[in-house]
Enzyme design. Structure first.
Site, PDB file in Angstrom:
ATOM      1  N   HIS A   1       0.827  -1.221   0.000  1.00 15.30           N
ATOM      2  CA  HIS A   1       0.000   0.000   0.000  1.00 15.30           C
ATOM      3  C   HIS A   1       0.846   1.249   0.000  1.00 15.30           C
ATOM      4  O   HIS A   1       0.312   2.355  -0.012  1.00 15.30           O
ATOM      5  CB  HIS A   1      -0.944   0.004   1.193  1.00 15.30           C
ATOM      6  CG  HIS A   1      -0.356   0.502   2.492  1.00 15.30           C
ATOM      7  ND1 HIS A   1       0.842   0.069   2.990  1.00 15.30           N
ATOM      8  CD2 HIS A   1      -0.836   1.405   3.396  1.00 15.30           C
ATOM      9  CE1 HIS A   1       1.082   0.683   4.143  1.00 15.30           C
ATOM     10  NE2 HIS A   1       0.089   1.498   4.405  1.00 15.30           N
TER      11      HIS A   1
ATOM     12  N   LYS B   1      -0.839  18.291   4.286  1.00 16.90           N
ATOM     13  CA  LYS B   1      -0.968  17.383   5.422  1.00 16.90           C
ATOM     14  C   LYS B   1      -1.646  18.103   6.583  1.00 16.90           C
ATOM     15  O   LYS B   1      -1.564  19.316   6.712  1.00 16.90           O
ATOM     16  CB  LYS B   1       0.409  16.874   5.867  1.00 16.90           C
ATOM     17  CG  LYS B   1       0.914  15.708   5.039  1.00 16.90           C
ATOM     18  CD  LYS B   1       2.130  15.090   5.665  1.00 16.90           C
ATOM     19  CE  LYS B   1       2.557  13.830   4.914  1.00 16.90           C
ATOM     20  NZ  LYS B   1       1.642  12.693   5.154  1.00 16.90           N
TER      21      LYS B   1
END
Length: 397
Positions: free
Chosen positions: A326, A396
């Site tokens: 992932h 972020k």
């Protein structure tokens, strides 16, 4: 054989990582998983690292059972990406304005929308089934129903930690939008509730690690978990769809003259459960930090906020239960990264990327992650690369 096979108590441990590079705690977790009475197979991705109960970067196939801790607390966490008609030449020299517009449109960190987003007002959002989805909220665990208002307002928000929004360039200088998020607080609370319920069940009392407690088929507890699990996975998918639609609206406004168009969105979970069959046997396949990589299926494998990411196509390798990594995977904990690196180190390692460079995100510094090129090299039999992306903006929380 492209993977390393280690002996396990009930099934072999198939590793697409070098066992010598995997920390002792993670190796012990893999051995623990291989002892479970319901285990049918275990595949380990090259980004494997220590997690709660089960490692991040493992694919666990079981007969008639599922382990909620092996899904992770961010149920349905995953990635979405889309190619745009923009090129690098369309982008301004200073990307801070565009980053600010995205941060205004998409709440980050613990923030949420002031009012729930109405998807019917978003360009191209697939609203079919939206009312049915929220109608099913009444059927989830009573213990978390009081969170509905929060869940509504968090829908279409990024979160924090390793979640991110990025504007990227591929090798042809085409612009892509990519984002990483999951089921937000509602998924976390559902996961924690069911993990605790599983730990209480009699059949789990003799396990080597109580964090590997499972629900078994044909029980009320399994039925309740599956209901909540699949709802949370759907929440995560809708969350990414709304953020992608919000992103596209921002980009259309900011680049009006370019008349931006978007390709087909690629989306994939990497913390989830799927019902799949192998060699004629129906299994519950848990991917915790792994994507499905069936033959011809598109996926996304990100690196870190200063390196690059990959759009991939699955090769359908049944040995890995049609799975791949992932991401790059952490090579040090968040606390270790904070102790070792400074904001200056972060600025050095994210040079050329419009992003936060303060101490609040030092735990996400690229050096805290495994080299993405190495990880990709270890899974050449699982996926083929369609595009390599390099971020120019990273948002972020």
């Amino acid at each position: 054989m492209p993977y390393t096979e280690l002996p396990g108590a009930r099934v072999p441990i198939r590793m697409w990582a070098d066992p010598a590079t995997v920390e002792d705690g993670a190796m012990q977790q893999l051995r623990n998983v291989a002892t479970l009475p319901w285990i049918a197979g275990l595949a380990v991705m090259p980004d494997v690292h220590y997690g709660k109960g089960a490692t991040v970067g493992s694919v666990i196939a079981m007969r008639g059972a599922v382990c909620p801790a092996a899904v992770g607390v961010d149920i349905g966490c995953g990635m979405s990406a889309v190619k745009t008609s923009l090129t690098a030449n369309d982008l301004p020299g200073d990307l801070s304005h565009l980053r600010s517009k995205i941060e205004q449109a998409i709440p980050v960190g613990f923030a949420m929308h002031d009012d729930p987003v109405d998807p019917r007002r978003l360009h191209g959002f697939p609203t079919a089934g939206w009312d049915d989805f929220w109608g099913r909220f009444d059927g989830i665990a009573e213990a978390v129903k009081f969170r509905q208002g929060r869940a509504l307002k968090q829908m279409g928000s990024l979160g924090s930690g390793n979640h991110f929004w990025e504007l990227c360039l591929d090798s042809d200088n085409s612009v892509w939008v990519m984002l990483h998020s999951g089921s937000r607080n509602i998924g976390k609370e559902l996961a924690e509730y069911h993990i605790e319920q599983a730990r209480k069940l009699p059949h789990n009392q003799g396990l080597v690690d109580r964090d590997l407690a499972v629900f078994v088929a044909d029980t009320p507890q399994m039925a309740a978990y599956r209901n909540d699990l699949f709802w949370a996975q759907e929440y995560a998918r809708h969350n990414r769809e709304i953020m992608m639609a919000l992103s596209q609206d921002v980009i259309r406004r900011e680049f009006k003259k370019a008349k931006v168009t978007f390709g087909e969105v690629i989306s994939c979970h990497h913390n989830y459960v799927a019902e799949e069959s192998y060699e004629g046997v129906d299994l519950l396949v848990t991917r915790k930090g792994a994507i499905r990589a069936g033959g011809g299926e598109y996926g996304i494998i990100p690196g870190s906020m200063g390196t690059g990411s990959y759009i991939v196509r699955g090769l359908g390798n049944a040995d890995s239960f049609n799975s791949a990594s992932h991401g790059a995977g952490r090579r040090m904990s968040r606390n270790a990264a904070k102790k070792r690196f400074s904001a200056k180190d972060l600025a050095d390692q994210t040079r050329g990327v419009e992003c936060r460079k303060d101490s609040g995100v030092v735990d996400e510094i690229p050096a805290a992650y495994k080299p993405i090129e190495q990880v990709m090299g270890q899974q050449r039999d699982l996926v083929e690369v369609v595009a390599k992306l390099k971020q120019v903006i990273c948002v972020k929380g």
